[in-house]
Design a protein around this motif. Structure first.
Motif, PDB file in Angstrom:
ATOM      1  N   SER A  26       0.810  -1.213   0.000  1.00 45.80           N
ATOM      2  CA  SER A  26       0.000   0.000   0.000  1.00 45.80           C
ATOM      3  C   SER A  26       0.843   1.263   0.000  1.00 45.80           C
ATOM      4  CB  SER A  26      -0.928   0.010   1.228  1.00 45.80           C
ATOM      5  OG  SER A  26      -1.789  -1.099   1.218  1.00 45.80           O
ATOM      6  N   ALA A  27       1.988   1.206   0.690  1.00 44.72           N
ATOM      7  CA  ALA A  27       2.913   2.335   0.755  1.00 44.72           C
ATOM      8  C   ALA A  27       2.229   3.598   1.283  1.00 44.72           C
ATOM      9  CB  ALA A  27       3.561   2.559  -0.599  1.00 44.72           C
ATOM     10  N   VAL A  28       2.420   4.728   0.575  1.00 43.04           N
ATOM     11  CA  VAL A  28       1.958   6.027   1.088  1.00 43.04           C
ATOM     12  C   VAL A  28       0.567   6.349   0.559  1.00 43.04           C
ATOM     13  CG1 VAL A  28       2.428   8.495   1.140  1.00 43.04           C
ATOM     14  CG2 VAL A  28       4.317   6.860   1.273  1.00 43.04           C
ATOM     15  N   HIS A  29      -0.304   6.803   1.467  1.00 43.57           N
ATOM     16  CA  HIS A  29      -1.677   7.155   1.122  1.00 43.57           C
ATOM     17  C   HIS A  29      -1.998   8.565   1.600  1.00 43.57           C
ATOM     18  CE1 HIS A  29      -2.948   3.007   0.027  1.00 43.57           C
ATOM     19  NE2 HIS A  29      -1.929   2.711   0.817  1.00 43.57           N
ATOM     20  N   VAL A  30      -2.753   9.284   0.777  1.00 44.24           N
ATOM     21  CA  VAL A  30      -3.195  10.631   1.122  1.00 44.24           C
ATOM     22  C   VAL A  30      -4.712  10.609   1.307  1.00 44.24           C
ATOM     23  CG1 VAL A  30      -3.338  13.030   0.378  1.00 44.24           C
ATOM     24  CG2 VAL A  30      -1.286  11.692  -0.128  1.00 44.24           C
ATOM     25  N   VAL A  42      -4.290  14.221   5.386  1.00 52.35           N
ATOM     26  CA  VAL A  42      -3.494  13.231   6.107  1.00 52.35           C
ATOM     27  C   VAL A  42      -2.654  12.422   5.130  1.00 52.35           C
ATOM     28  CG1 VAL A  42      -3.557  11.239   7.675  1.00 52.35           C
ATOM     29  CG2 VAL A  42      -5.304  13.033   7.854  1.00 52.35           C
ATOM     30  N   GLU A  43      -1.410  12.149   5.508  1.00 56.66           N
ATOM     31  CA  GLU A  43      -0.551  11.246   4.752  1.00 56.66           C
ATOM     32  C   GLU A  43      -0.120  10.125   5.683  1.00 56.66           C
ATOM     33  OE1 GLU A  43       3.026  12.143   1.823  1.00 56.66           O
ATOM     34  OE2 GLU A  43       3.745  12.058   3.903  1.00 56.66           O
ATOM     35  N   LEU A  44      -0.289   8.870   5.226  1.00 54.31           N
ATOM     36  CA  LEU A  44       0.079   7.712   6.029  1.00 54.31           C
ATOM     37  C   LEU A  44       0.964   6.776   5.229  1.00 54.31           C
ATOM     38  CD1 LEU A  44      -3.380   6.835   7.629  1.00 54.31           C
ATOM     39  CD2 LEU A  44      -1.445   7.933   8.780  1.00 54.31           C
ATOM     40  N   ASN A  45       2.033   6.316   5.848  1.00 49.57           N
ATOM     41  CA  ASN A  45       2.870   5.282   5.257  1.00 49.57           C
ATOM     42  C   ASN A  45       2.529   3.966   5.942  1.00 49.57           C
ATOM     43  OD1 ASN A  45       4.927   3.503   4.472  1.00 49.57           O
ATOM     44  ND2 ASN A  45       6.395   5.166   4.242  1.00 49.57           N
ATOM     45  N   LEU A  46       1.854   3.082   5.200  1.00 54.81           N
ATOM     46  CA  LEU A  46       1.354   1.829   5.752  1.00 54.81           C
ATOM     47  C   LEU A  46       2.195   0.642   5.322  1.00 54.81           C
ATOM     48  CD1 LEU A  46      -2.414   2.549   5.087  1.00 54.81           C
ATOM     49  CD2 LEU A  46      -1.112   2.951   7.182  1.00 54.81           C
ATOM     50  N   THR A  47       3.444   0.897   4.965  1.00 52.06           N
ATOM     51  CA  THR A  47       4.320  -0.186   4.524  1.00 52.06           C
ATOM     52  C   THR A  47       4.494  -1.240   5.609  1.00 52.06           C
ATOM     53  OG1 THR A  47       5.512   1.362   3.108  1.00 52.06           O
ATOM     54  CG2 THR A  47       6.601  -0.719   3.599  1.00 52.06           C
ATOM     55  N   SER A  48       4.654  -0.800   6.852  1.00 45.55           N
ATOM     56  CA  SER A  48       4.866  -1.717   7.969  1.00 45.55           C
ATOM     57  C   SER A  48       3.736  -1.598   8.971  1.00 45.55           C
ATOM     58  CB  SER A  48       6.200  -1.411   8.655  1.00 45.55           C
ATOM     59  OG  SER A  48       6.329  -2.119   9.864  1.00 45.55           O
ATOM     60  N   VAL A  52       3.737   2.258  11.576  1.00 43.08           N
ATOM     61  CA  VAL A  52       3.005   3.194  10.725  1.00 43.08           C
ATOM     62  C   VAL A  52       3.474   4.606  11.039  1.00 43.08           C
ATOM     63  CG1 VAL A  52       0.741   4.151  10.159  1.00 43.08           C
ATOM     64  CG2 VAL A  52       1.002   1.691  10.570  1.00 43.08           C
ATOM     65  N   THR A  53       3.793   5.362  10.023  1.00 41.92           N
ATOM     66  CA  THR A  53       4.182   6.758  10.200  1.00 41.92           C
ATOM     67  C   THR A  53       3.333   7.638   9.307  1.00 41.92           C
ATOM     68  OG1 THR A  53       5.903   6.584   8.498  1.00 41.92           O
ATOM     69  CG2 THR A  53       6.566   6.172  10.792  1.00 41.92           C
ATOM     70  N   GLY A  54       3.290   8.908   9.636  1.00 42.10           N
ATOM     71  CA  GLY A  54       2.497   9.825   8.824  1.00 42.10           C
ATOM     72  C   GLY A  54       2.554  11.245   9.339  1.00 42.10           C
ATOM     73  N   PRO A  66       3.068  15.388  13.262  1.00 38.92           N
ATOM     74  CA  PRO A  66       3.519  14.025  12.985  1.00 38.92           C
ATOM     75  C   PRO A  66       2.590  12.976  13.569  1.00 38.92           C
ATOM     76  CG  PRO A  66       4.780  14.942  14.793  1.00 38.92           C
ATOM     77  CD  PRO A  66       3.885  16.048  14.298  1.00 38.92           C
ATOM     78  N   LEU A  67       2.568  11.818  12.934  1.00 42.81           N
ATOM     79  CA  LEU A  67       1.794  10.674  13.412  1.00 42.81           C
ATOM     80  C   LEU A  67       2.687   9.433  13.416  1.00 42.81           C
ATOM     81  CD1 LEU A  67      -1.483  11.192  11.323  1.00 42.81           C
ATOM     82  CD2 LEU A  67      -1.214  11.624  13.776  1.00 42.81           C
ATOM     83  N   SER A  68       2.522   8.593  14.424  1.00 46.29           N
ATOM     84  CA  SER A  68       3.255   7.330  14.478  1.00 46.29           C
ATOM     85  C   SER A  68       2.446   6.326  15.277  1.00 46.29           C
ATOM     86  CB  SER A  68       4.641   7.525  15.108  1.00 46.29           C
ATOM     87  OG  SER A  68       4.531   8.038  16.426  1.00 46.29           O
ATOM     88  N   GLY A  69       2.570   5.056  14.908  1.00 43.59           N
ATOM     89  CA  GLY A  69       1.815   4.035  15.621  1.00 43.59           C
ATOM     90  C   GLY A  69       1.868   2.709  14.903  1.00 43.59           C
ATOM     91  N   SER A  70       0.748   1.992  14.910  1.00 44.14           N
ATOM     92  CA  SER A  70       0.720   0.655  14.325  1.00 44.14           C
ATOM     93  C   SER A  70      -0.676   0.349  13.812  1.00 44.14           C
ATOM     94  CB  SER A  70       1.136  -0.392  15.363  1.00 44.14           C
ATOM     95  OG  SER A  70       0.245  -0.374  16.467  1.00 44.14           O
ATOM     96  N   SER A  71      -0.772  -0.734  13.022  1.00 45.89           N
ATOM     97  CA  SER A  71      -2.055  -1.166  12.499  1.00 45.89           C
ATOM     98  C   SER A  71      -2.286  -2.622  12.866  1.00 45.89           C
ATOM     99  CB  SER A  71      -2.108  -0.995  10.977  1.00 45.89           C
ATOM    100  OG  SER A  71      -1.176  -1.861  10.348  1.00 45.89           O
ATOM    101  N   LYS A  72      -3.563  -2.984  12.982  1.00 46.54           N
ATOM    102  CA  LYS A  72      -3.950  -4.369  13.232  1.00 46.54           C
ATOM    103  C   LYS A  72      -5.252  -4.611  12.492  1.00 46.54           C
ATOM    104  CE  LYS A  72      -4.671  -7.801  16.869  1.00 46.54           C
ATOM    105  NZ  LYS A  72      -4.715  -8.054  18.343  1.00 46.54           N
TER     106      LYS A  72
END
Length: 389
Positions: A26-30, A42-48, A52-54, A66-72
């Motif tokens: 998915s990589a980077v999403h706007v 919003v910009e999110l990098n969902l590679t990992s 997750v960063t954004g 800035p945004l940082s965290g994780s996905s499940k």
């Protein structure tokens, strides 16, 4: 960090029908939508999924958060901070992907909670009437491009340099400014030159926002001085000096000149202007695909160009180029500090600025390190130029 006058155009946003997934590809999403009643981007990098960063900005303010965290699965849990921020009271953003590929959730901080509604959008590429430089920035980051469409420039001071009238423009949110040339060149020629200047302005605005994002924990600093050095029928040359603090261990500063062939409006590399090697000049900086590897380019700079430049400066500025008496003094006789110098044109010749390690940065910016045009013309580069006498 960029410029003719164009009207800032609003980006056209078209909804995507493809589902928004959280897979590595998915990589980077706007995304665009609202936080409470406030429009946000919003910009999110969902590679990992684990990292997750954004970033996001309120359309009213345009400042990155800035945004940082994780996905499940279809859920995101984010902190409004950089990945290494460990403050317990940082705002939280929790999002869930809906079946229709929109996102819903809430932002919370210090007992306050606001509803968040987002949707991924396809950002239409800027057309030919858009601001110069926007095409390249769009390719780099649709998120940065969207912000630029919301940042109108403001006319600033008018000055004169070498008989040319200059109109300065400033982007108020960042304070980044650049001039355009309004007299002294034929209309079509001025348009090509000003396109390069305006593109540089916008790129510096992007750099400003990158710096402020990285410095979001402690507050940053980004101050520029733009100085025209030569405006002739053949050359447009200026220097952009930036003093910045982007959240690193120390503040820093540096030159980033822009040198143009006034006839074509194209940016010049040093090897376009000056070549002291064997065979045809390299053009690695301009065309990495067609002119060899960085190793070849670096080898030329370190083994041929830098020693040649030291010899030239010793011949023309012997007193300034004397070897230092102590290790703490500036050693301008060391070829390594001249391998990748900053450079720009002046009335007397080409100026070269050495690069020193951080502990000796005060050695940078000597006023005397100029190679006369008579010497430059004896070693022409890959582009035929109309240089001053």
């Amino acid at each position: 960090m960029p410029v003719s006058l164009s009207v800032v155009r609003t980006a056209c946003l078209i909804a995507l029908v493809a589902p928004f997934t959280l897979h590595a590809e998915s990589a980077v999403h706007v995304l665009t939508g609202t936080l409470g009643k406030s429009p946000i981007v919003v910009e999110l990098n969902l590679t990992s999924a684990e990292e997750v960063t954004g970033r996001y900005f309120y359309e009213k303010y345009h400042k990155d958060l800035p945004l940082s965290g994780s996905s499940k699965g279809n859920d995101l849990t984010l902190t409004e901070g950089l990945s290494y921020d460990d403050q317990a009271d940082l705002p939280k953003l929790v999002l869930h992907k809906n079946p229709d590929a929109t996102w819903a959730g809430q932002w919370s901080s210090k007992g306050k909670t606001y509803k968040v509604q987002l949707a991924e959008r396809a950002i239409a590429a800027p057309d030919q009437a858009a601001e110069p430089g926007w095409q390249d920035i769009y390719k780099q980051s649709a998120y940065d491009y969207l912000r630029l469409t919301q940042l109108p420039l403001k006319a600033d001071k008018k000055t004169t340099f070498m008989g040319h009238a200059l109109q300065w423009w400033v982007e108020p949110a960042s304070g980044v400014s650049m001039f355009e040339i309004t007299s002294g060149y034929p209309t079509d020629q001025a348009a090509r030159i000003n396109q390069q200047l305006r593109a540089r302005l916008w790129q510096e605005v992007v750099s400003y926002n990158e710096c402020m994002l990285n410095a979001s924990r402690s507050g940053g600093d980004f101050v520029q001085t733009v100085t025209p050095h030569l405006l002739t029928p053949g050359i447009v040359s200026l220097n952009v000096f930036t003093s910045y603090d982007c959240g690193g261990a120390h503040p820093d500063f540096g030159d980033s000149p822009l040198n143009l062939d006034a006839g074509t409006g194209k940016a010049l590399t040093l090897e376009d202007v000056l070549w002291v090697g064997k065979g045809a000049p390299l053009h690695y900086e301009r065309d990495e695909k067609g002119d060899g590897s960085f190793e070849t380019y670096s080898d030329y700079r370190s083994k041929q160009f830098a020693p040649w430049l030291v010899a030239q400066l010793k011949a023309t500025q012997p007193a300034d180029m004397q070897a230092p008496e102590t290790e703490d003094d500036c050693d301008y006789t060391d070829p390594s500090v001249w391998e990748f110098p900053s450079w720009y044109f002046t009335e007397k010749g080409v100026y070269f600025g050495p690069y020193f390690a951080r502990v000796q940065r005060a050695c940078e910016g000597p006023e005397w390190s100029v190679v006369p045009y008579s010497v430059v013309k004896a070693h022409p580069g890959g582009t035929k130029l109309m240089l001053p006498e």
